[in-house]
Write a protein that holds these residues in place. Structure first.
Motif: not given
Length: 380
Positions: A66-71
């Motif tokens: 999975y590609d998980v975008n976290i800020s």
């Protein structure tokens, strides 16, 4: 008003049966507050101090990934290189199955870090070289006397090379001490430049104890060196980039000690993110990396992604030169020019020694092949 946030995309390969959301939340907590989830104060969630999951995307063609975008809030990193690296990939670097594939900093962060001081345009201006890639070499081998290293560099300069850098193994050894080596080499290059009317730049390797590194930078500047070769993961990225900027020196980065980020396709950072985007953001004017087809294992796609990270639009930061290296030869120059284009610093090291015992002859052959390839002429 909410605090500004920067974004990181992690490619996650879960190593236990928990849902991907649980693995993503682990990163959010581990890279910020680092306490059990039920101990996180409510106000921390509301204030956005904990990392925030922005999106989760299954990777097509790679089941289970999975590609998980976290800020993250920018003030957690606080515009400091060590802090930023710690938030990006601190404790989670010890875990398996997590790889950084994208980093998007805010415009204010990019401005604070500064990027390349000279960049492609500045280096071209000072070399007076336009319309073709740069011809670059590394001084080899370790163990030669400083006089012999200077002889090689004088010949390479007479032959027309644009940039000469120390091999990264040349530090402050007793058989060619830093100050003697740098002084002799820069003197030989100055003499060659005076004879030819051309310009060759020299980048000595900066490495040693903390108390040595700044003295080496100052000495290189005093001798008239245009730039320095720094190994960010050996001397510390903040140390190297800060001191180079302090002394007004261009920066060429070397990838030594970075390899563990790249060998496992499911762990670390991509070459484009570490050697390309981050090194450029921190101040690399030229980034050396192992080219596909050489003696290392980068793929062609990884190399092109890295080149794009060095040269692409990045919030107004100057673009820098990608510098493919590692087992390259004069015979490969045409293919490298076709692959990377003119805004590249092609680096051939040991193959020049093999081509001819006369460094001027080897340098001329390299430059001739490069100019022919750039002009689209028949190649040797």
């Amino acid at each position: 008003m909410s605090a500004p946030r920067f974004h990181v995309t992690y490619r996650i390969t879960p190593d236990d049966p928990r849902p991907i959301e649980a693995h993503a939340k682990d990163i959010c907590i581990e890279e910020t507050v680092e306490i059990p989830e039920d101990c996180v104060p409510k106000g921390h969630w509301e204030a956005g101090i904990v990392g925030r999951i922005e999106s989760i995307t299954p990777r097509g063609g790679s089941p289970g990934d999975y590609d998980v975008n976290i800020s993250y809030r920018t003030d957690i990193a606080n515009d400091a290189i060590p802090n930023l690296l710690n938030v990006l990939f601190g404790n989670i670097s010890i875990r398996r199955g997590i790889k950084i594939v994208d980093i998007q900093l805010t415009p204010d962060q990019l401005k604070a870090f500064g990027g390349p001081r000279f960049g492609i345009a500045g280096i071209r201006r000072d070399l007076k070289v336009h319309g073709r890639p740069l011809a670059t070499t590394a001084i080899k081998p370790l163990g030669l006397h400083a006089r012999e290293l200077a002889r090689l560099c004088g010949g390479y300069s007479l032959g027309g090379l644009d940039v000469i850098k120390d091999d990264h193994g040349l530090i402050d050894q007793h058989f060619h001490p830093f100050e003697e080596r740098v002084a002799r080499i820069q003197e030989a290059i100055n003499a060659a430049n005076a004879r030819t009317g051309r310009v060759t730049h020299y980048y000595p390797m900066i490495a040693g104890r903390f108390d040595q590194v700044e003295a080496q930078m100052a000495f290189a500047r005093a001798q008239g060196c245009y730039g320095v070769l720094i190994p960010p993961l050996l001397i510390g990225p903040d140390t190297g980039f800060h001191l180079a900027r302090k002394y007004g020196l261009a920066v060429m980065t070397h990838p030594t000690f970075t390899g563990t980020h790249f060998h496992d396709p499911r762990h670390g950072m991509t070459p484009a993110m570490l050697l390309g985007r981050l090194f450029r953001i921190f101040g690399a004017d030229i980034s050396v990396f192992p080219n596909a087809g050489g003696r290392f294992t980068f793929t062609g796609q990884e190399c092109h992604d890295l080149a794009a990270a060095m040269r692409g639009e990045l919030g107004g930061l100057k673009p820098g030169f990608p510098s493919p290296a590692g087992g390259m030869t004069i015979e490969k120059v045409g293919a490298m020019v076709d692959s990377y284009g003119e805004d590249t610093a092609l680096l051939i090291g040991g193959a020049l020694l093999k081509y001819s015992p006369d460094p001027e002859v080897s340098a001329r052959a390299f430059l001739t092949a490069l100019e022919a390839a750039a002009a689209g002429k028949a190649r040797p």
